[in-house]
Scaffold this active site. Structure first.
Site, mmCIF file in Angstrom:
data_model
loop_
_atom_site.group_PDB
_atom_site.id
_atom_site.type_symbol
_atom_site.label_atom_id
_atom_site.label_comp_id
_atom_site.label_asym_id
_atom_site.label_seq_id
_atom_site.Cartn_x
_atom_site.Cartn_y
_atom_site.Cartn_z
ATOM 1 C CD GLU A 140 68.322 81.290 64.966
ATOM 2 O OE1 GLU A 140 67.194 81.119 64.445
ATOM 3 O OE2 GLU A 140 69.390 81.098 64.356
ATOM 4 C CD GLU A 225 73.505 82.294 59.678
ATOM 5 O OE1 GLU A 225 72.637 81.450 59.979
ATOM 6 O OE2 GLU A 225 73.270 83.519 59.633
#
Ligand code: NAG
Ligand code: NAG
Ligand code: NAG
Length: 243
Positions: A140, A225
């Site tokens: 990621e 986020e």
């Protein structure tokens, strides 16, 4: 009466076609070469809500905004509302000639002391295709264009103040589930107008972090986020492609 009814429904249709708001926790809407998804995966760690609105698409470019408001669980991510390219994927790192991206964004409003990032989330793996954050994921790769309120990426710093694609970053690394997370966190404050070749990040991790160039890009996402606070994050222009 008949005329005015027709007029009203035409207006409603135009309004829906030009700005679609998604409110369900896992709603998605097609957005040209992208899907815009709410992805409120961590919402149970706090109290609040969030909506995203698709503003426009134009060729490979997309504009959207995310309005969020979260309290409690100050160290927990509540969501990752994002656009995910439906076309920029399925290529091995070694075969990428360039991966140009543009991301122009701003907080149109924000409460004091927000804790949130604005970041790419790029997924690679051994198979040519794979869902983000799945058993097919090996890496990621995050690129944080903003990280406010003292939040930190997964793991710990492995390099500080490195220059990649003309911007300065700290690189963090650590494990998550069945993949490794590599996070380039801005070391120069918010980067509101990001216009780079993502291949420079791919080359960096192949050369310096032992990432195999046979890895396939499985997904490129861009979003936010939030941890706590409230904000309206507006992206006026985003695009990504792989050549
Ligand atoms: C999201 O939309 C719903 C439905 O319109 C609304 O009730 C809610 O207040 C909105 N949340 C935010 C954070 O704007
Ligand atoms: C980071 O690197 C830049 C450019 O190389 C340099 O000007 C700056 O002083 C460095 N900052 C720190 C905190 O080391
Ligand atoms: C949006 O970004 C593209 C590059 O992807 C650029 O050509 C275009 O001029 C930008 N549009 C605006 C309105 O800034």
């Amino acid at each position: 009466m008949h005329l005015s009814t027709t007029f009203i429904s035409t207006l409603a249709f135009v309004a829906l076609a030009s700005a679609q708001t998604i409110t369900g926790p896992f709603d998605c809407v097609p957005a040209g070469n992208y899907n815009l998804c709410a992805n409120l995966w961590g919402r149970q760690a706090g109290v609040g809500g969030q909506n995203s609105t698709l503003v426009s698409t134009n060729g490979n470019n997309v504009a959207w905004n995310t309005v969020w408001n979260w309290a409690n669980g100050p160290n927990s991510v509540k969501s990752y509302s994002n656009v995910e390219s439906t076309v920029a994927k399925g290529i091995q790192l070694a075969n990428i000639k360039s991966a140009p991206t543009t991301w122009t964004w701003e907080y149109a409003s924000q409460s004091s002391g927000i804790r949130a990032d604005v970041a790419y989330d790029i997924w690679t793996g051994v198979p040519q295709s794979g869902t983000a954050a799945s058993s097919a994921s090996s890496y990621e790769i995050m690129i944080w264009l903003s990280g406010l309120g003292g939040i930190q990426p997964v793991g710990s710093p492995v390099a500080t103040n490195i220059t990649v694609a003309g911007h300065r970053f700290d690189l963090w690394r650590g494990p998550n589930t069945n993949w490794q997370v590599l996070s380039f966190k801005t070391a120069e404050g918010d980067i509101n107008d990001f216009n780079v070749d993502l291949n420079e990040f791919f080359q960096y991790i192949v050369q310096n972090e032992g990432v195999a160039s046979t890895q396939f890009v499985q997904s490129i996402q861009a979003g936010t986020e939030p941890f706590t606070g409230s904000a309206n994050l507006v992206t006026s222009n985003y695009s990504v492609s792989i050549n």
